[in-house]
Design an enzyme around this catalytic site. Structure first.
Site, PDB file in Angstrom:
ATOM      1  N   GLU A 116       0.850  -1.199   0.000  1.00  0.00           N
ATOM      2  CA  GLU A 116       0.000   0.000   0.000  1.00  0.00           C
ATOM      3  C   GLU A 116       0.880   1.241   0.000  1.00  0.00           C
ATOM      4  O   GLU A 116       2.091   1.158   0.246  1.00  0.00           O
ATOM      5  CB  GLU A 116      -0.944  -0.017   1.210  1.00  0.00           C
ATOM      6  CG  GLU A 116      -1.996  -1.115   1.109  1.00  0.00           C
ATOM      7  CD  GLU A 116      -2.956  -1.178   2.288  1.00  0.00           C
ATOM      8  OE1 GLU A 116      -2.639  -0.632   3.350  1.00  0.00           O
ATOM      9  OE2 GLU A 116      -4.023  -1.786   2.126  1.00  0.00           O
ATOM     10  N   HIS A 240      -9.131   9.560   2.386  1.00  0.00           N
ATOM     11  CA  HIS A 240      -8.642   8.453   1.553  1.00  0.00           C
ATOM     12  C   HIS A 240      -8.793   8.881   0.095  1.00  0.00           C
ATOM     13  O   HIS A 240      -9.840   9.414  -0.284  1.00  0.00           O
ATOM     14  CB  HIS A 240      -9.472   7.194   1.827  1.00  0.00           C
ATOM     15  CG  HIS A 240      -8.834   5.940   1.324  1.00  0.00           C
ATOM     16  ND1 HIS A 240      -8.696   5.669  -0.020  1.00  0.00           N
ATOM     17  CD2 HIS A 240      -8.295   4.875   1.970  1.00  0.00           C
ATOM     18  CE1 HIS A 240      -8.094   4.491  -0.169  1.00  0.00           C
ATOM     19  NE2 HIS A 240      -7.836   3.990   1.029  1.00  0.00           N
ATOM     20  N   ARG A 291      -1.025   8.957   1.596  1.00  0.00           N
ATOM     21  CA  ARG A 291      -2.398   9.363   1.279  1.00  0.00           C
ATOM     22  C   ARG A 291      -2.641  10.851   1.159  1.00  0.00           C
ATOM     23  O   ARG A 291      -3.433  11.291   0.341  1.00  0.00           O
ATOM     24  CB  ARG A 291      -3.321   8.855   2.373  1.00  0.00           C
ATOM     25  CG  ARG A 291      -3.647   7.448   2.169  1.00  0.00           C
ATOM     26  CD  ARG A 291      -4.641   6.985   3.178  1.00  0.00           C
ATOM     27  NE  ARG A 291      -4.667   5.554   3.025  1.00  0.00           N
ATOM     28  CZ  ARG A 291      -5.136   4.717   3.899  1.00  0.00           C
ATOM     29  NH1 ARG A 291      -5.647   5.167   5.015  1.00  0.00           N
ATOM     30  NH2 ARG A 291      -5.126   3.437   3.668  1.00  0.00           N
ATOM     31  N   HIS A 352     -11.669   9.569   5.893  1.00  0.00           N
ATOM     32  CA  HIS A 352     -11.439   8.139   6.109  1.00  0.00           C
ATOM     33  C   HIS A 352     -11.004   7.798   7.528  1.00  0.00           C
ATOM     34  O   HIS A 352     -11.408   6.773   8.074  1.00  0.00           O
ATOM     35  CB  HIS A 352     -10.351   7.671   5.138  1.00  0.00           C
ATOM     36  CG  HIS A 352     -10.038   6.217   5.220  1.00  0.00           C
ATOM     37  ND1 HIS A 352     -10.954   5.226   4.935  1.00  0.00           N
ATOM     38  CD2 HIS A 352      -8.882   5.568   5.552  1.00  0.00           C
ATOM     39  CE1 HIS A 352     -10.388   4.042   5.091  1.00  0.00           C
ATOM     40  NE2 HIS A 352      -9.146   4.220   5.469  1.00  0.00           N
ATOM     41  N   ARG A 387      -1.711   9.150   8.890  1.00  0.00           N
ATOM     42  CA  ARG A 387      -1.535   7.730   9.179  1.00  0.00           C
ATOM     43  C   ARG A 387      -1.044   6.957   7.953  1.00  0.00           C
ATOM     44  O   ARG A 387      -1.572   7.110   6.854  1.00  0.00           O
ATOM     45  CB  ARG A 387      -2.861   7.117   9.636  1.00  0.00           C
ATOM     46  CG  ARG A 387      -2.808   5.620   9.782  1.00  0.00           C
ATOM     47  CD  ARG A 387      -4.065   5.091  10.403  1.00  0.00           C
ATOM     48  NE  ARG A 387      -5.204   5.164   9.540  1.00  0.00           N
ATOM     49  CZ  ARG A 387      -5.578   4.191   8.699  1.00  0.00           C
ATOM     50  NH1 ARG A 387      -4.860   3.088   8.578  1.00  0.00           N
ATOM     51  NH2 ARG A 387      -6.656   4.330   7.970  1.00  0.00           N
TER      52      ARG A 387
HETATM   53  P1  FAD Z   1     -14.332   0.783  15.597  1.00  0.00           P
HETATM   54  O1  FAD Z   1     -14.026  -0.487  14.934  1.00  0.00           O
HETATM   55  O2  FAD Z   1     -14.825   1.905  14.749  1.00  0.00           O
HETATM   56  O3  FAD Z   1     -15.394   0.460  16.722  1.00  0.00           O
HETATM   57  C1  FAD Z   1     -15.987   1.497  17.468  1.00  0.00           C
HETATM   58  C2  FAD Z   1     -16.915   0.850  18.459  1.00  0.00           C
HETATM   59  O4  FAD Z   1     -17.361   1.836  19.371  1.00  0.00           O
HETATM   60  C3  FAD Z   1     -18.169   0.253  17.843  1.00  0.00           C
HETATM   61  O5  FAD Z   1     -18.464  -0.957  18.476  1.00  0.00           O
HETATM   62  C4  FAD Z   1     -19.239   1.274  18.160  1.00  0.00           C
HETATM   63  O6  FAD Z   1     -20.532   0.714  18.278  1.00  0.00           O
HETATM   64  C5  FAD Z   1     -18.760   1.750  19.510  1.00  0.00           C
HETATM   65  N1  FAD Z   1     -19.261   3.067  19.882  1.00  0.00           N
HETATM   66  C6  FAD Z   1     -19.102   4.254  19.267  1.00  0.00           C
HETATM   67  N2  FAD Z   1     -19.749   5.217  19.948  1.00  0.00           N
HETATM   68  C7  FAD Z   1     -20.320   4.611  21.014  1.00  0.00           C
HETATM   69  C8  FAD Z   1     -21.127   5.060  22.073  1.00  0.00           C
HETATM   70  N3  FAD Z   1     -21.490   6.343  22.204  1.00  0.00           N
HETATM   71  N4  FAD Z   1     -21.563   4.149  22.975  1.00  0.00           N
HETATM   72  C9  FAD Z   1     -21.228   2.840  22.873  1.00  0.00           C
HETATM   73  N5  FAD Z   1     -20.454   2.369  21.895  1.00  0.00           N
HETATM   74  C10 FAD Z   1     -20.004   3.252  20.980  1.00  0.00           C
HETATM   75  N6  FAD Z   1      -7.273   0.292   8.942  1.00  0.00           N
HETATM   76  C11 FAD Z   1      -6.304  -0.604   8.704  1.00  0.00           C
HETATM   77  O7  FAD Z   1      -5.341  -0.703   9.476  1.00  0.00           O
HETATM   78  N7  FAD Z   1      -6.367  -1.402   7.612  1.00  0.00           N
HETATM   79  C12 FAD Z   1      -7.396  -1.353   6.713  1.00  0.00           C
HETATM   80  O8  FAD Z   1      -7.427  -2.106   5.755  1.00  0.00           O
HETATM   81  C13 FAD Z   1      -8.426  -0.396   6.935  1.00  0.00           C
HETATM   82  N8  FAD Z   1      -9.447  -0.279   6.063  1.00  0.00           N
HETATM   83  C14 FAD Z   1     -10.475   0.565   6.364  1.00  0.00           C
HETATM   84  C15 FAD Z   1     -11.572   0.624   5.517  1.00  0.00           C
HETATM   85  C16 FAD Z   1     -12.651   1.426   5.821  1.00  0.00           C
HETATM   86  C17 FAD Z   1     -13.840   1.478   4.914  1.00  0.00           C
HETATM   87  C18 FAD Z   1     -12.616   2.222   6.999  1.00  0.00           C
HETATM   88  C19 FAD Z   1     -13.761   3.127   7.350  1.00  0.00           C
HETATM   89  C20 FAD Z   1     -11.509   2.190   7.830  1.00  0.00           C
HETATM   90  C21 FAD Z   1     -10.436   1.362   7.521  1.00  0.00           C
HETATM   91  N9  FAD Z   1      -9.326   1.291   8.357  1.00  0.00           N
HETATM   92  C22 FAD Z   1      -8.332   0.395   8.091  1.00  0.00           C
HETATM   93  C23 FAD Z   1      -9.320   1.972   9.650  1.00  0.00           C
HETATM   94  C24 FAD Z   1      -9.703   0.982  10.742  1.00  0.00           C
HETATM   95  O9  FAD Z   1     -10.705   0.116  10.265  1.00  0.00           O
HETATM   96  C25 FAD Z   1     -10.227   1.671  11.978  1.00  0.00           C
HETATM   97  O10 FAD Z   1      -9.404   2.736  12.341  1.00  0.00           O
HETATM   98  C26 FAD Z   1     -10.286   0.684  13.138  1.00  0.00           C
HETATM   99  O11 FAD Z   1     -11.051  -0.423  12.768  1.00  0.00           O
HETATM  100  C27 FAD Z   1     -10.882   1.344  14.361  1.00  0.00           C
HETATM  101  O12 FAD Z   1     -11.123   0.368  15.321  1.00  0.00           O
HETATM  102  P2  FAD Z   1     -11.651   0.788  16.738  1.00  0.00           P
HETATM  103  O13 FAD Z   1     -11.750  -0.444  17.535  1.00  0.00           O
HETATM  104  O14 FAD Z   1     -10.865   1.918  17.264  1.00  0.00           O
HETATM  105  O15 FAD Z   1     -13.119   1.380  16.439  1.00  0.00           O
HETATM  106  C1  SIN Z   2      -7.510   0.542   2.397  1.00  0.00           C
HETATM  107  O1  SIN Z   2      -7.738  -0.646   2.246  1.00  0.00           O
HETATM  108  O2  SIN Z   2      -7.193   1.311   1.499  1.00  0.00           O
HETATM  109  C2  SIN Z   2      -7.620   1.096   3.752  1.00  0.00           C
HETATM  110  C3  SIN Z   2      -6.400   0.796   4.480  1.00  0.00           C
HETATM  111  C4  SIN Z   2      -6.279   1.687   5.665  1.00  0.00           C
HETATM  112  O3  SIN Z   2      -7.117   2.565   5.880  1.00  0.00           O
HETATM  113  O4  SIN Z   2      -5.308   1.524   6.391  1.00  0.00           O
END
Ligand code: FAD
Ligand code: SIN
Length: 534
Positions: A116, A240, A291, A352, A387
């Site tokens: 990537e 993104h 990015r 993103h 990032r």
């Molecule tokens: P999340 O997985 O967003 O979970 C948040 C949690 O908090 C959820 O359960 C939600 O219900 C809960 N929550 C929120 N507000 C409240 C509230 N008020 N009360 C109770 N619960 C609440 N990163 C990578 O490293 N590789 C990738 O390939 C990648 N691809 C991505 C693709 C997309 C489309 C997106 C949007 C992001 C991507 N990212 C990627 C980024 C990565 O997915 C996220 O940064 C990461 O998953 C965040 O995880 P987290 O556990 O911090 O939060």
């Molecule tokens: C992607 O698959 O392009 C997302 C990867 C990331 O957000 O780290």
């Protein structure tokens, strides 16, 4: 007055994504953990992740290179000790996921590594182009099978319980849990615990166009801020480069791995320079530049030529190769009438990732005793001003575990929570006002997109700040008088987070990484965090 409804739980984790589940699984080795999630248990960004997880696993790759790539992408704003910690803990984190049954793609006996932007090596482990769903499912399955973990979906946390909510008011900053709206019954519950971990994800939905799910409204960041924790680098919002451009489907990501596997960005047909691969004009790394650079280049071309989108083209690769590497995206696009094996995909940049967040140390500790933060809601120092791709899930695994280990190591020092006040349920509902809440929500997202986007100016930021101030007064008034619902909780947090983003952006008088302003185009010699103190 009431004791917490779940007094038998030792630790509360807010969020059931990668960070929250990792923390809970580590804690549950000896402690009772309550996980609260807004909506469904798979509603966060984790389930939507596509590209994969970065880790040094190849013989030709080194920790030093991963560290350097992370810091180059982060434009020097990263904290070196955090970067080193995360990079070094990446291989064991992947090993744990393999043990949990995540079916990473393989290449012979080794894991298959894709590439990537910003990475100098192939370094991304993945499960086709739907890595997040596989990770989310494996972690959730393990949590559901663990008798020490209780999962409560349908709980929208409103605010942290602190000293000012104690039955015998202490006013201290000590955190004792959360007030959470039961989204089914409409009642507000008080959940108390000895320690609380915020893992509530990012704030992408502050923007009109975002790849993030509907619930990414900055709740964790806003709650911590209101309780008195510092936040930093909130101006560093990542866009993104390649979100699908489609009038019906507004937030579908086309993974960076498409560029990693040879995809090229081109001027669409019918415009001056049609078919030109434009990225080499902007950066010698072309489509594989970090990015911020690729997103700004696309934004520049869109504005210069009056385009609605640019083309992302991987159709020069054999159709079988494309289908094999990107089965989920291929299927989704086919359903929309786009054949990515034969022609280009229309794409635009979209919000993103939230690089800034709640300030934490290397153990995930925040400023407030009893409160930890991990994952996208935190600012651990890993990402700096931008990032690096696929470093985010990694941060969730490393800091989810670090926070849990710190709680376990100091468990004897965590006191039992005192009795706390129940939520005031006397407020009324007014259905007319709910329409206004929805309109305000759209208004914020629109002006954040227009005034606080990829290219900024002081005047636009001030304009946004003015609107936020007006809307904040209105929302504070609703909040005082009406019964809370999920929309109001989210609107309040969205506004709070937008305010923090704009305030941080106005404070940074330079352009660095994701923060680019026409009024201060130069990068200052010294990289400094934008730290906001409540
Ligand atoms: P999340 O997985 O967003 O979970 C948040 C949690 O908090 C959820 O359960 C939600 O219900 C809960 N929550 C929120 N507000 C409240 C509230 N008020 N009360 C109770 N619960 C609440 N990163 C990578 O490293 N590789 C990738 O390939 C990648 N691809 C991505 C693709 C997309 C489309 C997106 C949007 C992001 C991507 N990212 C990627 C980024 C990565 O997915 C996220 O940064 C990461 O998953 C965040 O995880 P987290 O556990 O911090 O939060
Ligand atoms: C992607 O698959 O392009 C997302 C990867 C990331 O957000 O780290």
């Amino acid at each position: 007055m009431q004791q917490g409804l779940n007094g038998n739980h030792d630790v509360i984790v807010v969020g059931s994504g990668a960070a929250g589940l990792t923390a809970a699984l580590t804690l549950a080795e000896t402690l009772k953990v309550l996980i609260l999630a807004k909506g469904s248990l798979t509603g966060g960004s984790t389930a939507w992740a596509q590209g994969g997880i970065a880790a040094v696993l190849d013989a030709g790759d080194t920790f030093e290179d991963h560290i350097r790539d992370t810091m180059v992408a982060g434009a020097g704003l990263n904290r070196q000790e955090t970067v080193e910690l995360v990079v070094e803990r990446a291989p064991p984190a992947i090993e744990r996921l393999v043990k949990l049954g995540v079916p990473f793609n393989t290449d012979g006996n080794a894991l298959h590594l894709t590439r990537e932007g910003g990475h100098s090596h192939r370094r991304i482990v993945h499960v086709d182009d739907a890595t997040g769903w596989a990770v989310q499912s494996a972690l959730l399955e393990a949590a559901e099978a663990n008798p020490n973990i209780t999962l409560l979906p349908g709980r929208a946390c409103i605010d942290l319980i602190t000293g000012k909510h104690e039955a015998r008011y202490s006013g201290s900053g000590r955190v004792w849990g959360v007030y959470a709206l039961n989204q089914e019954t409409g009642r507000v519950e008080a959940h108390t615990a000895r320690a609380t971990v915020l893992a509530a994800g990012g704030a992408g939905r502050c923007y009109l166009f975002s790849t993030a799910p509907r619930g990414a409204t900055g709740d964790g960041i806003a709650m911590a801020w209101r309780a008195g924790a510092r936040v930093s680098n909130m101006e560093m919002m990542q866009f993104h480069p390649t979100c699908l451009y489609n009038l019906d489907v507004k937030n579908f990501l086309v993974t960076e791995a498409v560029r990693g596997e040879g995809g090229q960005l081109k001027i669409p047909t019918g415009y001056l320079g049609e078919g030109e691969r434009f990225m080499p004009r902007f950066d010698e790394r072309a489509e594989l530049a970090p990015r911020d650079i690729v997103a700004r280049a696309i934004d520049h071309e869109i504005k210069r030529l009056g385009l609605d989108y640019v083309h992302l083209d991987i159709s020069h690769q054999p159709p079988e190769f494309v289908r094999e590497h990107f089965p989920m995206i291929h299927e989704k696009l086919t359903g929309l009438g786009i054949d990515m094996t034969q022609g280009p995909i229309p794409v635009v940049p979209a919000q993103h990732y939230t690089c800034g967040g709640i300030v934490t140390d290397l153990a995930g500790r925040t400023d407030l005793p009893g409160l930890y933060a991990a994952g996208e809601c935190s600012e651990s120092g890993l990402h700096g001003a931008n990032r690096l791709a696929s470093n985010s899930l990694l941060e969730c695994f490393v800091f989810g575990e670090a926070a849990a280990n710190d709680i376990l190591a100091h468990w004897d020092g965590f006191d039992e929570p005192p009795p706390v006040r129940a939520w005031d349920e006397s407020r009324v509902t007014d259905s007319d006002e709910e329409v206004v809440i929805k309109q305000n929500w759209t208004e914020i997202r629109r002006f954040m997109w227009n005034y606080v986007g990829i290219v900024r100016t002081t005047k636009r930021l001030e304009r946004a700040q003015h609107r936020i101030a007006l809307l904040s007064e209105e929302v504070a008034e609703y909040y005082r008088h009406f019964r809370v619902g999920t929309d109001l909780i989210e609107l309040r947090n969205l506004l709070q987070t937008a305010e923090l983003i704009v305030r941080s952006a106005l404070k940074r008088r330079e352009s660095r990484g994701l923060h680019y302003t026409l009024d201060y185009p130069e990068t200052l010699p010294e990289a400094k965090d934008t730290v906001l103190v409540p």
